[in-house]
Design an enzyme around this catalytic site. Structure first.
Site, PDB file in Angstrom:
ATOM      1  N   GLU A 127     -21.476  16.966 -15.819  1.00  0.00           N
ATOM      2  CA  GLU A 127     -21.551  18.190 -15.040  1.00  0.00           C
ATOM      3  C   GLU A 127     -20.471  19.143 -15.543  1.00  0.00           C
ATOM      4  O   GLU A 127     -19.335  18.710 -15.709  1.00  0.00           O
ATOM      5  CB  GLU A 127     -21.341  17.928 -13.544  1.00  0.00           C
ATOM      6  CG  GLU A 127     -21.587  19.180 -12.711  1.00  0.00           C
ATOM      7  CD  GLU A 127     -21.443  18.943 -11.203  1.00  0.00           C
ATOM      8  OE1 GLU A 127     -21.113  17.808 -10.794  1.00  0.00           O
ATOM      9  OE2 GLU A 127     -21.654  19.900 -10.468  1.00  0.00           O
ATOM     10  N   ALA A 269     -13.470  13.856  -9.429  1.00  0.00           N
ATOM     11  CA  ALA A 269     -14.389  12.736  -9.629  1.00  0.00           C
ATOM     12  C   ALA A 269     -15.796  13.281  -9.811  1.00  0.00           C
ATOM     13  O   ALA A 269     -16.030  14.482  -9.664  1.00  0.00           O
ATOM     14  CB  ALA A 269     -14.359  11.797  -8.432  1.00  0.00           C
ATOM     15  N   MET A 270     -16.729  12.371 -10.131  1.00  0.00           N
ATOM     16  CA  MET A 270     -18.087  12.806 -10.449  1.00  0.00           C
ATOM     17  C   MET A 270     -19.118  11.819  -9.906  1.00  0.00           C
ATOM     18  O   MET A 270     -18.994  10.622 -10.091  1.00  0.00           O
ATOM     19  CB  MET A 270     -18.204  12.953 -11.977  1.00  0.00           C
ATOM     20  CG  MET A 270     -19.564  13.412 -12.433  1.00  0.00           C
ATOM     21  SD  MET A 270     -19.948  15.060 -11.777  1.00  0.00           S
ATOM     22  CE  MET A 270     -21.719  14.945 -11.639  1.00  0.00           C
ATOM     23  N   GLU A 305     -17.922  11.721  -3.116  1.00  0.00           N
ATOM     24  CA  GLU A 305     -18.816  11.339  -4.223  1.00  0.00           C
ATOM     25  C   GLU A 305     -19.945  10.453  -3.714  1.00  0.00           C
ATOM     26  O   GLU A 305     -21.088  10.594  -4.141  1.00  0.00           O
ATOM     27  CB  GLU A 305     -18.029  10.644  -5.342  1.00  0.00           C
ATOM     28  CG  GLU A 305     -16.839  11.428  -5.893  1.00  0.00           C
ATOM     29  CD  GLU A 305     -17.148  12.860  -6.289  1.00  0.00           C
ATOM     30  OE1 GLU A 305     -18.293  13.161  -6.665  1.00  0.00           O
ATOM     31  OE2 GLU A 305     -16.229  13.708  -6.184  1.00  0.00           O
TER      32      GLU A 305
END
Ligand code: ARG
Ligand code: ZN
Length: 878
Positions: A127, A269-270, A305
């Site tokens: 992203e 974070a992802m 997340e």
């Protein structure tokens, strides 16, 4: 960073792709400097696409090895390939397979976008547009596909091989030292949710059973040696999963949920499907290295997340203009989770402090943009406080307006109607309208109009008629690109506080839509008359901070002190104290002697000792607004030195006046023998440190000794870091010794040394830039790791107001220099840093001139700028 002449991307230009990608099969042959990626796409022509239409895929810094269609290598003239595009001239009719082989270099990838190595661990960040740095693809959120991924790597150095979805087969690759793992993700997803990890990682695991009885394996992977620091993140994950089932009826949907923590990561974070990748700052915690704020941050980010699995992954965004659809909503969800797990009013205060310190400044300067923007050059620049935090406020307002049941109905409909979709804000709003038979057209302006509305309120009481009249007006100043503003729909929660502190009830009301304690503004001006009011009230407006506006009540200092003591809404008790402090500090900055100062300090003493308030609340209540917050409130011709002097002097005056109160409280607050990160203990620690910081501000020998003892005896990071900050900021005896001791204790723990760097960056100094330069030479610092940069450089830009805004322009020149340097390796980090210029126009003439020159220097430098940095600098100079 793509090209020199970045294009302006516009929402109105949105068009579907001519082809759909029905499935994706990826093979990664991992090697540190030359990884081969074999991508096989099954493509089909969409209805309405003419046969022979070009297939144009995105790339970024890619090297093409080969390209084939339906198993046959393409002739030179059948395609066109560059680092940024792959064009197939005449794709076969209907359905076909495209096989593309590319080569990438994870070691050389310093942008930390795409596939890169972090301390020997292969990981990805896709992203927003990182997947195109791995292979040619329709790298956009509205192209959803089913991914199967085979990862191959050297077995000894990469025993763990992970990707999205569920594990399939694993095995050795015969005749080599390599092995493989195959992962399959049954849920169609856009490329930005793709992830891959390979490395030698330690793992902690738990079993989870969903509400409907499905078993899930939970794993947290970390660098070896860190496995005993994952208890809190695992606990947070399990609590998040339970909460989403209970509060939103959402269950997890794969057999495994994997989290990996890496040390080099641009953001927090992802939410990659089934494989969340985290900045290790938001996973690793133990009492010796993590503060209470870190524990809270971990709980929040782990939840955030995880919640994306439904709000972001199952329902994603049509294009990046819709980013708030997933981010604003998911921030709202993580805020609600933390409120339920901790104290709701305290959490609300923390979130509002964050909003006012990050989003309000954004909205008051050249970087102001709507929550749902309509144009950008670099999407990475729009992961902003406006999209995230103001975006969350808009969802909160929907809940305030509809009530809890109406809100849940709308959310249920959203999940039911849009599961599997790439959606828009319009789709989202429509669900609340349809579920509640309501028109939210005016409310929707919040998504499209930028800027923070100012709400002015003036009240008057008519004893004879027993009426209380409130004149309310909203003022919406122009913002970049938006000169004309229409009125917002603003929900104002309120109470009319009677002389004994209880809310007065009214018999009838006219002049606005009022329902119980909720008053909604829909026009520029309202005159609201309450009938049946027996005595003169003090209005308490915008309780719980029911809308993201700036409120000007014009209340007298007595009335504000009254609210500070008596309001039944804890948020507004806190707000009253903040408003008063800000007013006093502004007058002190101007060199005036403010009326009511002594009465206010006395009231602050009462608040400190009010046993009916919880400790965390009192810790926040006693907190002075930051120098930046005062600067923002002053708004123009700011002299940061004057603000710093006034704030220091006022802290000291409060410390001296209430010395005995703070000392008594400090001594009486006893902590449990064993450390616990729970909210109650954290609140006590925070209040104790707040007392210590006022004692420190008084700068007595006794208080210096107290702070040093607090530091020496600390059995946890909150106390150690809190005491060290007080010693350093107030330049107390023992400060240097404590800095040394901290360094000695934590020199091998990077995340702990980040705290040391950020405190050192804030230390008062005659020549701050020289001090920062010296710190960049320290072994704990590295220009390669974003966390180190955020700690030291971010600590300087955000926490050392006098240094960064030094009148000689040295801070501005230094930021320009750093921006240019960082832009060569990591444009996203460079762009985040350069955003600190965002409020330069509010400074006084001397500083403005210096800031402008520094900004122009960036544009004129003999260096090709990234789109990221260029866009921000140009907006700032606009
Ligand atoms: N979606 C991530 C989150 O949970 C943020 C990723 C941002 N990445 C970026 N390169 N801008 O908030
Ligand atoms: Zn997010």
């Amino acid at each position: 960073m793509r090209s020199e002449t970045a294009q302006l991307i516009k929402l109105q230009d949105y068009k579907e792709t001519p082809y759909a990608i029905d499935s994706v099969s990826l093979v990664f042959k991992l090697k540190p400097e030359a990884t081969e990626v074999v991508s096989t796409l099954t493509l089909s022509r969409r209805d309405g696409t003419e046969a022979g239409t070009l297939l144009e895929l995105d790339g970024d810094e890619l090297t093409l090895v080969s390209v084939a269609v339906d198993g046959v290598a393409l002739a030179q003239e059948a395609y066109q390939a560059s680092a940024t595009k792959l064009i197939i001239h005449n794709p076969p009719a209907d359905t076909f397979q495209l096989e593309v082989v590319t080569k990438v270099n994870p070691t050389a990838n310093t942008k930390l976008e795409g596939l890169y190595l972090s301390k020997g661990i292969y990981c990805t960040q896709c992203e927003a547009e990182g997947f195109r740095r791995i292979t040619y693809y329709y790298d956009r959120p509205d192209v959803l596909s089913v991914f199967t991924t085979r990862v191959e790597a050297d077995k000894a150095s990469n025993p763990i091989l992970l990707s999205n979805g569920n594990p399939q087969e694993t095995g050795d690759i015969e005749g080599t030292n390599r092995h493989f793992a195959v992962w399959h993700d049954p849920h169609p997803k856009p490329a930005y949710l793709f992830a891959l990890v390979a490395g030698d990682l330690a793992c902690t695991s738990e079993k989870y059973t969903t509400a409907s009885g499905k078993p899930v394996d939970l794993n947290i992977f970390v660098e070896k040696g860190n496995e005993d620091r994952t208890d809190w993140s695992m606990d947070s994950l399990i609590r998040s999963m339970r909460w989403d089932e209970k509060v939103f009826g959402r269950e997890y949907d794969l057999d495994v949920f994997n989290i990996v923590a890496v040390s080099a990561f641009n953001m927090g974070a992802m939410e990659n499907k089934g494989l969340n990748i985290f900045n290790d700052k938001y996973i690793l915690a133990d009492s010796d290295t993590a503060t209470d704020t870190d524990y809270e941050g971990i709980e929040t980010v782990v939840a955030h997340e995880y919640f994306h699995n439904w709000t972001g992954n199952r329902i994603t965004c049509r294009e990046w203009f819709q980013l708030c659809l997933k981010e604003g909503l998911t921030v709202f969800r993580d805020q609600e989770f933390s409120s339920d797990e901790r104290s709701r009013p305290v959490k609300r205060i923390a979130d509002v402090i964050r909003l006012k310190s990050r989003q309000f400044p954004e909205d008051q300067g050249p970087l102001s943009h709507p929550v749902r923007p309509t144009e950008y050059k670099e999407i990475n620049n729009f992961y902003t406080a406006t999209v995230y935090d103001k975006g969350a406020e808009l969802v909160r307002m929907i809940k305030t307006i509809l009530g809890a049941d109406g809100f849940r109905k709308g959310m249920d409909l959203y999940f039911e109607r849009h599961d599997g979709d790439a959606s828009t804000i319009e789709d989202f709003i429509k669900c609340f309208e349809d579920a509640n038979a309501l028109d939210l057209t005016q409310f929707s302006r919040w998504y499209h109009q930028s800027g923070t509305p100012v709400v002015k309120a003036r009240g008057s009481y008519d004893a004879a008629a027993k009426t209380y009249t409130l004149d309310l007006a909203q003022i919406n100043a122009p913002t970049p690109g938006q000169t004309e503003k229409k009125p917002f729909f603003i929900p104002v929660r309120f109470g009319l506080v009677g002389p004994n502190g209880d809310d007065l009830s009214y018999s009838s009301v006219e002049g606005a839509q009022v329902n119980g304690d909720l008053l909604c503004l829909s026009e520029d001006k309202h005159t609201v008359v309450f009938h049946g009011i027996g005595s003169k009230p003090v209005p308490s407006l915008l309780r719980e901070f029911s809308a993201p506006v700036k409120l000007e009540t014009g209340l007298s200092r007595e009335d504000q002190i009254f609210l500070m003591r008596h309001d039944v809404d804890p948020f507004n008790r806190w707000q009253a104290a903040q408003t008063l402090m800000t007013e006093l500090l502004i007058e002190l900055t101007r060199g005036e002697e403010p009326a009511g100062k002594e009465a206010f300090i006395e009231a602050l003493g009462h608040m400190a000792e009010d046993e009916s308030l919880d400790h965390a609340f009192r810790g926040f209540g006693l907190m002075l607004p930051s120098e930046q917050a005062i600067a923002l409130e002053i708004g123009a011709d700011v002299d940061t030195d004057a603000i710093g002097d006034a704030r220091d002097a006022f802290s000291k005056e409060i410390g001296v006046t209430l010395y005995d109160t703070f000392k008594r409280l400090y001594n009486e607050l006893d902590m449990p023998a064993a450390f616990s990160p729970d909210a109650i203990s954290a609140g006590k620690r925070a209040l104790k440190l707040r007392c210590l910081s006022y004692l420190g501000a008084a700068q007595t020998e006794e208080s210096a000794a107290l702070a040093k003892t607090h530091f020496d005896n600390a059995d946890n990071m909150s106390d150690r870091m809190g005491a060290l900050t007080i010693l350093v900021i107030w330049q107390l005896a023992g400060a240097q010794e404590a800095l040394k001791a901290f360094e000695e204790r934590h020199k091998d723990t990077a995340l702990a040394m980040d705290k040391w760097l950020s405190i050192a960056a804030r230390a008062p100094s005659e020549d701050s830039v020289a001090a920062i330069r010296t710190l960049t030479e320290h072994p704990a610092f590295s220009w390669e790791n974003p966390n180190r940069i955020y700690a030291l450089i971010g600590g300087f830009l955000g926490g050392n107001t006098r240094g960064f805004h030094a009148a000689d322009g040295s801070g501005y020149n230094y930021l320009a220099e750093i921006t240019l340097q960082l832009d060569k390796t990591n444009p996203q980090v460079a762009s985040r840093m350069v955003k600190s210029f965002g409020n330069w126009k509010n400074m006084n003439a001397e500083r403005r001139e210096k800031a402008k020159a520094a900004l122009q220097g960036i544009l004129e430098a003999d260096q090709q700028l990234s789109t990221d940095v260029k866009e921000i600098v140009e907006l700032c100079l606009d």
